[in-house]
Design a protein around this motif. Sequence first.
Motif, PDB file in Angstrom:
ATOM      1  N   LEU A   7      78.628  18.387 -37.020  1.00  0.00           N
ATOM      2  CA  LEU A   7      78.998  17.626 -35.837  1.00  0.00           C
ATOM      3  C   LEU A   7      77.776  17.401 -34.964  1.00  0.00           C
ATOM      4  CD1 LEU A   7      82.273  19.499 -34.866  1.00  0.00           C
ATOM      5  CD2 LEU A   7      82.074  17.284 -35.978  1.00  0.00           C
ATOM      6  N   ALA A   8      77.752  16.287 -34.289  1.00  0.00           N
ATOM      7  CA  ALA A   8      76.666  16.019 -33.356  1.00  0.00           C
ATOM      8  C   ALA A   8      76.781  16.970 -32.171  1.00  0.00           C
ATOM      9  CB  ALA A   8      76.744  14.574 -32.889  1.00  0.00           C
ATOM     10  N   ARG A   9      75.645  17.395 -31.680  1.00  0.00           N
ATOM     11  CA  ARG A   9      75.642  18.294 -30.530  1.00  0.00           C
ATOM     12  C   ARG A   9      75.774  17.476 -29.255  1.00  0.00           C
ATOM     13  NH1 ARG A   9      75.022  23.332 -31.074  1.00  0.00           N
ATOM     14  NH2 ARG A   9      73.676  23.660 -29.303  1.00  0.00           N
ATOM     15  N   THR A  10      76.562  17.968 -28.334  1.00  0.00           N
ATOM     16  CA  THR A  10      76.740  17.277 -27.061  1.00  0.00           C
ATOM     17  C   THR A  10      75.518  17.496 -26.182  1.00  0.00           C
ATOM     18  OG1 THR A  10      77.754  19.170 -25.956  1.00  0.00           O
ATOM     19  CG2 THR A  10      79.237  17.669 -27.177  1.00  0.00           C
ATOM     20  N   LYS A  11      75.394  16.691 -25.158  1.00  0.00           N
ATOM     21  CA  LYS A  11      74.304  16.863 -24.203  1.00  0.00           C
ATOM     22  C   LYS A  11      74.365  18.243 -23.564  1.00  0.00           C
ATOM     23  CE  LYS A  11      73.328  12.150 -22.759  1.00  0.00           C
ATOM     24  NZ  LYS A  11      73.201  11.263 -21.600  1.00  0.00           N
ATOM     25  N   ALA A  12      75.563  18.703 -23.261  1.00  0.00           N
ATOM     26  CA  ALA A  12      75.730  20.019 -22.637  1.00  0.00           C
ATOM     27  C   ALA A  12      75.260  21.129 -23.579  1.00  0.00           C
ATOM     28  CB  ALA A  12      77.182  20.241 -22.233  1.00  0.00           C
ATOM     29  N   GLU A  13      75.578  21.013 -24.866  1.00  0.00           N
ATOM     30  CA  GLU A  13      75.144  22.029 -25.835  1.00  0.00           C
ATOM     31  C   GLU A  13      73.626  22.025 -26.000  1.00  0.00           C
ATOM     32  OE1 GLU A  13      79.007  22.274 -28.805  1.00  0.00           O
ATOM     33  OE2 GLU A  13      77.575  20.638 -29.074  1.00  0.00           O
ATOM     34  N   ILE A  14      73.048  20.856 -26.034  1.00  0.00           N
ATOM     35  CA  ILE A  14      71.592  20.739 -26.134  1.00  0.00           C
ATOM     36  C   ILE A  14      70.946  21.357 -24.906  1.00  0.00           C
ATOM     37  CG2 ILE A  14      69.672  19.096 -26.123  1.00  0.00           C
ATOM     38  CD1 ILE A  14      71.507  17.265 -27.873  1.00  0.00           C
ATOM     39  N   PHE A  15      71.485  21.064 -23.731  1.00  0.00           N
ATOM     40  CA  PHE A  15      70.953  21.616 -22.488  1.00  0.00           C
ATOM     41  C   PHE A  15      71.054  23.144 -22.501  1.00  0.00           C
ATOM     42  CE2 PHE A  15      70.942  22.866 -18.063  1.00  0.00           C
ATOM     43  CZ  PHE A  15      69.967  22.054 -17.516  1.00  0.00           C
ATOM     44  N   ASP A  16      72.211  23.673 -22.902  1.00  0.00           N
ATOM     45  CA  ASP A  16      72.395  25.121 -22.982  1.00  0.00           C
ATOM     46  C   ASP A  16      71.356  25.755 -23.903  1.00  0.00           C
ATOM     47  OD1 ASP A  16      74.564  24.926 -21.252  1.00  0.00           O
ATOM     48  OD2 ASP A  16      76.067  25.189 -22.838  1.00  0.00           O
ATOM     49  N   ASP A  17      71.062  25.098 -25.021  1.00  0.00           N
ATOM     50  CA  ASP A  17      70.052  25.610 -25.948  1.00  0.00           C
ATOM     51  C   ASP A  17      68.669  25.656 -25.303  1.00  0.00           C
ATOM     52  OD1 ASP A  17      71.931  25.963 -27.952  1.00  0.00           O
ATOM     53  OD2 ASP A  17      71.401  24.117 -29.018  1.00  0.00           O
ATOM     54  N   LEU A  18      68.344  24.637 -24.522  1.00  0.00           N
ATOM     55  CA  LEU A  18      67.048  24.617 -23.834  1.00  0.00           C
ATOM     56  C   LEU A  18      66.952  25.769 -22.836  1.00  0.00           C
ATOM     57  CD1 LEU A  18      66.679  20.776 -23.166  1.00  0.00           C
ATOM     58  CD2 LEU A  18      65.540  22.141 -24.939  1.00  0.00           C
ATOM     59  N   VAL A  19      68.035  26.016 -22.123  1.00  0.00           N
ATOM     60  CA  VAL A  19      68.064  27.132 -21.164  1.00  0.00           C
ATOM     61  C   VAL A  19      67.894  28.448 -21.917  1.00  0.00           C
ATOM     62  CG1 VAL A  19      69.508  28.393 -19.511  1.00  0.00           C
ATOM     63  CG2 VAL A  19      69.421  25.887 -19.437  1.00  0.00           C
ATOM     64  N   LEU A  20      68.654  28.622 -22.991  1.00  0.00           N
ATOM     65  CA  LEU A  20      68.572  29.868 -23.767  1.00  0.00           C
ATOM     66  C   LEU A  20      67.179  30.106 -24.331  1.00  0.00           C
ATOM     67  CD1 LEU A  20      71.957  29.959 -25.698  1.00  0.00           C
ATOM     68  CD2 LEU A  20      71.157  31.560 -23.956  1.00  0.00           C
ATOM     69  N   ASP A  21      66.521  29.059 -24.785  1.00  0.00           N
ATOM     70  CA  ASP A  21      65.165  29.210 -25.329  1.00  0.00           C
ATOM     71  C   ASP A  21      64.224  29.807 -24.285  1.00  0.00           C
ATOM     72  OD1 ASP A  21      65.980  28.135 -27.737  1.00  0.00           O
ATOM     73  OD2 ASP A  21      65.091  26.146 -27.366  1.00  0.00           O
ATOM     74  N   THR A  22      64.259  29.270 -23.075  1.00  0.00           N
ATOM     75  CA  THR A  22      63.385  29.766 -22.015  1.00  0.00           C
ATOM     76  C   THR A  22      63.783  31.166 -21.579  1.00  0.00           C
ATOM     77  OG1 THR A  22      62.880  27.537 -21.220  1.00  0.00           O
ATOM     78  CG2 THR A  22      62.538  29.342 -19.674  1.00  0.00           C
ATOM     79  N   VAL A  23      65.074  31.398 -21.401  1.00  0.00           N
ATOM     80  CA  VAL A  23      65.540  32.711 -20.956  1.00  0.00           C
ATOM     81  C   VAL A  23      65.194  33.784 -21.987  1.00  0.00           C
ATOM     82  CG1 VAL A  23      67.604  34.092 -20.455  1.00  0.00           C
ATOM     83  CG2 VAL A  23      67.354  31.811 -19.458  1.00  0.00           C
ATOM     84  N   GLU A  24      65.422  33.505 -23.261  1.00  0.00           N
ATOM     85  CA  GLU A  24      65.109  34.491 -24.300  1.00  0.00           C
ATOM     86  C   GLU A  24      63.619  34.795 -24.350  1.00  0.00           C
ATOM     87  OE1 GLU A  24      66.879  32.798 -27.798  1.00  0.00           O
ATOM     88  OE2 GLU A  24      68.873  33.574 -27.282  1.00  0.00           O
ATOM     89  N   SER A  25      62.796  33.785 -24.163  1.00  0.00           N
ATOM     90  CA  SER A  25      61.350  33.992 -24.140  1.00  0.00           C
ATOM     91  C   SER A  25      60.958  34.894 -22.965  1.00  0.00           C
ATOM     92  CB  SER A  25      60.640  32.643 -24.042  1.00  0.00           C
ATOM     93  OG  SER A  25      59.266  32.810 -23.840  1.00  0.00           O
ATOM     94  N   LEU A  26      61.522  34.642 -21.802  1.00  0.00           N
ATOM     95  CA  LEU A  26      61.237  35.478 -20.629  1.00  0.00           C
ATOM     96  C   LEU A  26      61.761  36.901 -20.809  1.00  0.00           C
ATOM     97  CD1 LEU A  26      61.957  33.019 -17.696  1.00  0.00           C
ATOM     98  CD2 LEU A  26      59.770  34.122 -18.199  1.00  0.00           C
ATOM     99  N   GLU A  27      62.949  37.026 -21.380  1.00  0.00           N
ATOM    100  CA  GLU A  27      63.536  38.357 -21.549  1.00  0.00           C
ATOM    101  C   GLU A  27      62.739  39.209 -22.531  1.00  0.00           C
ATOM    102  OE1 GLU A  27      67.616  37.411 -22.498  1.00  0.00           O
ATOM    103  OE2 GLU A  27      68.232  37.735 -20.413  1.00  0.00           O
ATOM    104  N   ARG A  28      62.091  38.586 -23.498  1.00  0.00           N
ATOM    105  CA  ARG A  28      61.250  39.355 -24.431  1.00  0.00           C
ATOM    106  C   ARG A  28      60.067  39.975 -23.693  1.00  0.00           C
ATOM    107  NH1 ARG A  28      62.727  35.246 -28.046  1.00  0.00           N
ATOM    108  NH2 ARG A  28      60.919  33.966 -27.578  1.00  0.00           N
ATOM    109  N   ARG A  29      59.529  39.268 -22.711  1.00  0.00           N
ATOM    110  CA  ARG A  29      58.347  39.748 -21.987  1.00  0.00           C
ATOM    111  C   ARG A  29      58.694  40.564 -20.749  1.00  0.00           C
ATOM    112  NH1 ARG A  29      55.068  34.801 -20.563  1.00  0.00           N
ATOM    113  NH2 ARG A  29      57.091  33.815 -20.545  1.00  0.00           N
ATOM    114  N   TYR A  30      59.852  40.292 -20.155  1.00  0.00           N
ATOM    115  CA  TYR A  30      60.220  40.938 -18.886  1.00  0.00           C
ATOM    116  C   TYR A  30      61.622  41.530 -18.966  1.00  0.00           C
ATOM    117  CZ  TYR A  30      56.267  38.134 -17.372  1.00  0.00           C
ATOM    118  OH  TYR A  30      55.025  37.573 -17.261  1.00  0.00           O
ATOM    119  N   ALA A  31      61.882  42.260 -20.031  1.00  0.00           N
ATOM    120  CA  ALA A  31      63.225  42.813 -20.269  1.00  0.00           C
ATOM    121  C   ALA A  31      63.682  43.702 -19.110  1.00  0.00           C
ATOM    122  CB  ALA A  31      63.250  43.595 -21.574  1.00  0.00           C
TER     123      ALA A  31
END
Length: 121
Positions: A7-31
């Motif tokens: 299924l095609a990803r919705t704009k909201a799902e794509i946006f959520d993925d972008l947020v998760l990418d940044t948050v996960e990167s920060l959490e690895r360094r600043y857990a």
Amino acid sequence: MPATVPLARTKAEIFDDLVLDTVESLERRYAKELAGVEFAVEDVPPELNVYDSDVLEDGEVPLARLLPGRPGRQELPPRIVLYRRPLEFRAMDREDLADLVHDVIIEQVANLLGVDPDELS
């Protein structure tokens, strides 16, 4: 649609993925520093007459909000809320949106931790 066709990803799902990418990167360094911090996405900011200093704005349009939390009996964890539609409106394409989401999250986390955003990038 057949189950074998993705299924095609919705704009909201794509946006959520972008947020998760940044948050996960920060959490690895600043857990430790980010333990308990909640990140949320809302489509649009709430209707308020005046926004406090905890709101990151672009020309009076809120892009994100930092709710620092409240210790005590009714403890509330710190929370960073991104407003999807205003951020999408400012981006020219997906790459631009990814950069904008990253910058807004960095700015809000820096505010929360009391550091310069350049220290987190």
